[in-house]
Design an enzyme around this catalytic site. Structure first.
Site, mmCIF file in Angstrom:
data_model
loop_
_atom_site.group_PDB
_atom_site.id
_atom_site.type_symbol
_atom_site.label_atom_id
_atom_site.label_comp_id
_atom_site.label_asym_id
_atom_site.label_seq_id
_atom_site.Cartn_x
_atom_site.Cartn_y
_atom_site.Cartn_z
ATOM 1 C CB CYS A 1 -0.990 -0.032 1.162
ATOM 2 S SG CYS A 1 -0.241 -0.009 2.808
ATOM 3 C CG ASN B 1 4.351 -1.769 5.104
ATOM 4 O OD1 ASN B 1 5.461 -2.105 5.471
ATOM 5 N ND2 ASN B 1 3.368 -2.638 5.019
ATOM 6 C CB CYS C 1 -3.689 1.633 7.129
ATOM 7 S SG CYS C 1 -3.421 3.133 8.090
ATOM 8 N NE ARG C 2 -4.585 1.474 1.837
ATOM 9 C CZ ARG C 2 -4.406 2.189 0.739
ATOM 10 N NH1 ARG C 2 -5.325 2.155 -0.214
ATOM 11 N NH2 ARG C 2 -3.329 2.931 0.580
ATOM 12 C CB SER C 3 0.165 -3.542 2.683
ATOM 13 O OG SER C 3 1.037 -2.634 3.295
ATOM 14 C CG ASP D 1 -5.116 5.118 2.870
ATOM 15 O OD1 ASP D 1 -5.116 4.657 4.038
ATOM 16 O OD2 ASP D 1 -4.098 5.534 2.300
HETATM 17 P P1 4NP Z 1 -1.788 2.816 4.110
HETATM 18 O O1 4NP Z 1 -2.334 4.223 4.674
HETATM 19 O O2 4NP Z 1 -1.240 3.111 2.741
HETATM 20 O O3 4NP Z 1 -2.998 1.944 4.058
HETATM 21 O O4 4NP Z 1 -0.740 2.360 5.098
HETATM 22 C C1 4NP Z 1 -1.539 5.378 4.736
HETATM 23 C C2 4NP Z 1 -0.705 5.553 5.813
HETATM 24 C C3 4NP Z 1 0.048 6.709 5.903
HETATM 25 C C4 4NP Z 1 -0.042 7.673 4.919
HETATM 26 C C5 4NP Z 1 -0.866 7.478 3.838
HETATM 27 C C6 4NP Z 1 -1.613 6.333 3.747
HETATM 28 N N1 4NP Z 1 0.712 8.862 5.027
HETATM 29 O O5 4NP Z 1 0.566 9.746 4.158
HETATM 30 O O6 4NP Z 1 1.514 9.016 5.960
#
Ligand code: 4NP
Length: 156
Positions: free
Chosen positions: A8, A11, A13-15, A125
């Protein structure tokens, strides 16, 4: 051994949720010695961080372990080391393909393109939506479909 990498943006939340849930599913199916699982982010902001509190709470509720998991950034070596690189949304797929070496044999797939029962194709997200339950349902259905694909393609 079949090597699967979930990807994702951050790294956190989702992955990591997909990694933990897929590992749990694979273990329950008795395939943990045949399938290895990891996750990474295309961004580097959270390198070394544990999964987001929302992901940890959701996994805790379901009794799924995330022990020792730490965010890392996707690298070009991953295209050599993994057979399946699974993105969570279309933007992840673009980011993955932007660093994909020409000779890569890894299959780059958007998770929900495998889940024919899902109309939604991008895992939203939760870093922005706050809805980790919605993500868990979509990830669970994608993981089930991914396992069926791997079992079929590798005669497991
Ligand atoms: P993820 O979510 O891609 O599902 O881990 C996010 C976590 C952090 C950020 C963006 C998306 N960020 O911009 O810090």
């Amino acid at each position: 051994m079949v090597h699967v990498l979930f990807v994702c943006l951050g790294n956190i939340c989702r992955s990591p949720m997909a990694e933990a849930m897929f590992r749990d599913l694979v273990k329950r199916e008795g395939l943990d010695r045949k399938i290895s699982i990891d996750s990474a982010g295309t961004g580097d902001w959270h390198v070394g961080h544990p999964p987001h509190l929302g992901t940890r709470q959701l996994l805790d509720q379901r009794g799924i372990s995330y022990e020792g998991m730490q965010a890392r950034q996707l690298s070009v070596d991953d295209f050599e080391n993994f057979d399946y690189i699974i993105g969570m949304d279309a933007s992840n797929i673009n980011n993955i393909q932007s660093i994909e070496p020409k000779q890569s044999k890894a299959r780059v797939i958007r998770l929900l393109d495998l889940a024919s029962d899902q109309l939604v194709k991008d895992v939203p997200d939760p870093y922005y939506t706050g809805n980790f339950d919605e993500v868990a349902e979509l990830v669970a259905s994608g993981c089930q479909a991914l396992l069926e694909l791997i079992k079929m393609e590798h005669s497991l």
